[in-house]
Design an enzyme around this catalytic site. Structure first.
Site, PDB file in Angstrom:
ATOM      1  N   ASP A   1      -2.288   1.043   7.196  1.00 44.68           N
ATOM      2  CA  ASP A   1      -1.225   0.892   5.910  1.00 44.68           C
ATOM      3  C   ASP A   1      -0.946  -0.606   6.024  1.00 44.68           C
ATOM      4  O   ASP A   1      -1.080  -1.310   4.807  1.00 44.68           O
ATOM      5  CB  ASP A   1      -0.242   1.628   6.044  1.00 44.68           C
ATOM      6  CG  ASP A   1      -0.432   3.091   6.143  1.00 44.68           C
ATOM      7  OD1 ASP A   1      -1.025   3.667   5.236  1.00 44.68           O
ATOM      8  OD2 ASP A   1      -0.226   3.790   6.993  1.00 44.68           O
TER       9      ASP A   1
ATOM     10  N   ASP B   1       0.774  -1.311   0.046  1.00 45.33           N
ATOM     11  CA  ASP B   1       0.023   0.038  -0.111  1.00 45.33           C
ATOM     12  C   ASP B   1       0.869   1.184   0.039  1.00 45.33           C
ATOM     13  O   ASP B   1       1.183   1.581   0.969  1.00 45.33           O
ATOM     14  CB  ASP B   1      -0.569  -0.039   1.182  1.00 45.33           C
ATOM     15  CG  ASP B   1      -1.792   1.066   1.251  1.00 45.33           C
ATOM     16  OD1 ASP B   1      -2.165   1.903   0.116  1.00 45.33           O
ATOM     17  OD2 ASP B   1      -2.068   1.559   2.360  1.00 45.33           O
TER      18      ASP B   1
ATOM     19  N   GLU C   1      -1.099  -1.406  -4.785  1.00 48.73           N
ATOM     20  CA  GLU C   1      -2.575  -0.840  -4.877  1.00 48.73           C
ATOM     21  C   GLU C   1      -2.590   0.483  -5.864  1.00 48.73           C
ATOM     22  O   GLU C   1      -1.531   1.273  -5.910  1.00 48.73           O
ATOM     23  CB  GLU C   1      -2.971  -0.163  -3.604  1.00 48.73           C
ATOM     24  CG  GLU C   1      -4.762   0.425  -3.670  1.00 48.73           C
ATOM     25  CD  GLU C   1      -5.130   0.649  -2.286  1.00 48.73           C
ATOM     26  OE1 GLU C   1      -5.842   0.059  -2.013  1.00 48.73           O
ATOM     27  OE2 GLU C   1      -4.814   1.612  -1.737  1.00 48.73           O
TER      28      GLU C   1
END
Length: 167
Positions: free
Chosen positions: A140, A8, A68
């Site tokens: 996160d 992420d 992502e």
């Protein structure tokens, strides 16, 4: 077993999560967050993210990576900085020889909680359901684990389709 790292990306904090998958089973390996020093210049912060993620990849030896995709917001400068952090998140595993997949945030949520729009708490709860031994500190690391799970589900669907075509 296939070992997957989910990432992420973020300039302040980049979350990472490592899982193993075999068929429908998921196993938590590790997760964490790499931080950069906000008082440093951009290039130095990107180096911190690079070095931290490279250490994680070296230590855990994943077979595949998932990152992502970014969203564009109204703050162009913030979007560009996020894009640079995302470049690091893709570069490090690619340089280690890993295939890197990308997933939209709503695809990640759909893979983990069943719908494309949901709250962070729903993701946290489902991570514990899917992997009872999962440990994560902060959003996160949790998001990174969700990204890895999304990739595990998608790679399984692709493998099943290829097997059906071959057989």
């Amino acid at each position: 077993m296939i070992r997957i790292i989910g990432v992420d990306p973020g300039l302040r904090r980049t979350g990472w999560g490592i899982i193993e998958t075999l068929g429908n089973s998921l196993r938590f390996i590790a997760s964490g967050t790499i931080t950069s020093d906000g008082d440093m210049d951009l290039a130095s912060r990107l180096c911190q993210l690079h070095d931290g993620l490279a250490e994680v990849v070296h230590s855990y030896q994943p077979h595949e990576a998932a990152v992502e995709q970014t969203f564009v917001n109204k703050d162009a400068t913030a979007t560009l900085k996020l894009g640079q952090a995302r470049g690091i998140a893709m570069l490090v595993p690619a340089r280690a020889g890993l295939r890197v997949a990308e997933y939209a945030p709503n695809a990640v949520k759909k893979a983990v909680i069943g719908v494309g729009h949901g709250e962070k708490q729903q993701i946290h709860m489902m991570l514990k359901v899917l992997m009872p031994k999962a440990e994560f500190k902060g959003n996160d690391a949790a998001d990174a684990l969700a990204i890895a799970i999304c990739h595990a589900h998608n790679r399984q669907a692709i493998t099943s389709r290829l097997a059906a075509l071959a057989g």
